[in-house]
Design an enzyme around this catalytic site. Sequence first.
Site, PDB file in Angstrom:
ATOM      1  N   HIS A   1     -56.603  13.444 -87.500  1.00 49.97           N
ATOM      2  CA  HIS A   1     -56.324  13.832 -86.116  1.00 49.97           C
ATOM      3  C   HIS A   1     -56.537  15.314 -85.823  1.00 49.97           C
ATOM      4  CE1 HIS A   1     -52.386  15.787 -86.809  1.00 49.97           C
ATOM      5  NE2 HIS A   1     -52.194  14.878 -87.725  1.00 49.97           N
TER       6      HIS A   1
HETATM    7  N1  UDP Z   1     -47.038   8.375 -89.758  1.00 50.27           N
HETATM    8  C1  UDP Z   1     -46.565   7.160 -89.266  1.00 50.27           C
HETATM    9  N2  UDP Z   1     -47.477   6.264 -88.775  1.00 50.27           N
HETATM   10  C2  UDP Z   1     -48.818   6.488 -88.765  1.00 50.27           C
HETATM   11  C3  UDP Z   1     -49.297   7.732 -89.283  1.00 50.27           C
HETATM   12  C4  UDP Z   1     -48.381   8.649 -89.764  1.00 50.27           C
HETATM   13  O1  UDP Z   1     -45.365   6.906 -89.270  1.00 50.27           O
HETATM   14  O2  UDP Z   1     -49.581   5.625 -88.321  1.00 50.27           O
HETATM   15  C5  UDP Z   1     -46.063   9.369 -90.237  1.00 50.27           C
HETATM   16  C6  UDP Z   1     -46.278   9.863 -91.648  1.00 50.27           C
HETATM   17  O3  UDP Z   1     -45.578   9.080 -92.585  1.00 50.27           O
HETATM   18  C7  UDP Z   1     -45.726  11.282 -91.585  1.00 50.27           C
HETATM   19  C8  UDP Z   1     -45.973  11.705 -90.169  1.00 50.27           C
HETATM   20  O4  UDP Z   1     -46.219  10.511 -89.427  1.00 50.27           O
HETATM   21  O5  UDP Z   1     -44.328  11.250 -91.812  1.00 50.27           O
HETATM   22  C9  UDP Z   1     -47.137  12.664 -90.072  1.00 50.27           C
HETATM   23  O6  UDP Z   1     -47.453  12.873 -88.756  1.00 50.27           O
HETATM   24  P1  UDP Z   1     -48.808  13.558 -88.304  1.00 50.27           P
HETATM   25  O7  UDP Z   1     -49.868  13.277 -89.287  1.00 50.27           O
HETATM   26  O8  UDP Z   1     -49.013  13.142 -86.896  1.00 50.27           O
HETATM   27  O9  UDP Z   1     -48.401  15.093 -88.252  1.00 50.27           O
HETATM   28  P2  UDP Z   1     -48.603  16.314 -89.249  1.00 50.27           P
HETATM   29  O10 UDP Z   1     -47.804  16.033 -90.464  1.00 50.27           O
HETATM   30  O11 UDP Z   1     -50.056  16.451 -89.512  1.00 50.27           O
HETATM   31  O12 UDP Z   1     -48.053  17.475 -88.490  1.00 50.27           O
END
Ligand code: UDP
Length: 377
Positions: free
Chosen positions: A225
């Site tokens: 993303h």
């Molecule tokens: N996650 C989820 N469902 C999904 C994809 C990710 O629950 O389909 C969870 C994942 O386990 C993690 C979090 O979302 O805890 C990560 O979010 P994201 O990748 O949006 O944010 P980032 O960590 O990159 O800031």
Amino acid sequence: MYSVDGGMTKTINIKQMKIDIIAGARPNFIKIAPIISEIKKAIKKGNDISYRLIHTGQHYDSNMSGSFFEQLEISLPDINLNVGSGTQAEQTSAIMIGYEKVLSSSDSNLCLVVGDVTSTMACAIVAKKRNIKVVHVEAGIRSDDMTMPEEINRIVTDSITDYFFTTTLRAGQNLIKQGIPNSKIFFVGNVMIDTLNKFRAKFFKPTIWDELRLEKKQFILLTMHRPANVDEELLLGCFLNEIVNTSKGLPVIFPIHPRTKKIISKLNIDLDQLHIIAPLSYLEFNYLAENAKVVITDSGGITEETTVMGVPCITLRDNTERPETVVLGTNELIGTNPDNIRPAMDKIFSNQWKSGSIPEKWDGKAAKRIVKILLNF
Ligand code: UDP
């Protein structure tokens, strides 16, 4: 208790700590869950502390927000700013206006923000300008990549934060380099891992498991993303082709972030092994992560979860604000050139991936430490 008019009518409790907990996007919900749970325990024990949960509405539908509240047992937000989607500036300004209105009608004395999303930065600014102390959970991490909106959010937030809760010693060192006194930095561990450990026994199979007859360690889980990877259709298309071409026939499960969905719809991609599905709930997503042959991602939080679960993780980025997942954990950065996918996948399939270890204080007790410290403020 202090009575402004001799105790006749209105009483102000000058001791009570009133905390605003801010959450706006998917990773925030996972981080606030254990903090709220610990605050509730402290209230039950008779501590003079209260909180209100403010949802900014940055992520708003069931897939990206509602299911997390249900599964992670977070009580519904006290206030929802309902800002919805928009550009960086539209969301930042809507959140700031919304939160300022909330504070104008009823102030708090501490604003607790987590992570690095737009809501984190926007609410920290509003609170600080009203002389409300700002607490930042997951402070001090840095990718040193100013092309990432999250890095700007981190730097701005940390520049006005009063109390810094860090996930690693290195994050604390970053803050010290920035001139923050040691006395304001608290190395407490990782709240994301609190949630992972607490709910791990409850992970369950998403429906795609039976639909595709998936088997443990016989599929690949993919998330993407970051603007740098998904905003250019051609690059995104190359990534997907290369992942499928190197996956030795294993299905690739791709729960798609709303940002990526917008772009992929223009691509007309049709690869048999690639299964694009809606974002999964936390318990379903992590069931897949725990059982995947490899997770390929550009997320930050997922690299922490795979490190703790000991699952190989390939990160499609040139840098990370979470170097411990690489140095200690199971994560490897391969950059943003799709040609780098093949050698990494060869390593996975020849069982040469590192097994990794768990960073210090990623032990499920971070929120406990945070609330203990808050109670002493
Ligand atoms: N996650 C989820 N469902 C999904 C994809 C990710 O629950 O389909 C969870 C994942 O386990 C993690 C979090 O979302 O805890 C990560 O979010 P994201 O990748 O949006 O944010 P980032 O960590 O990159 O800031």
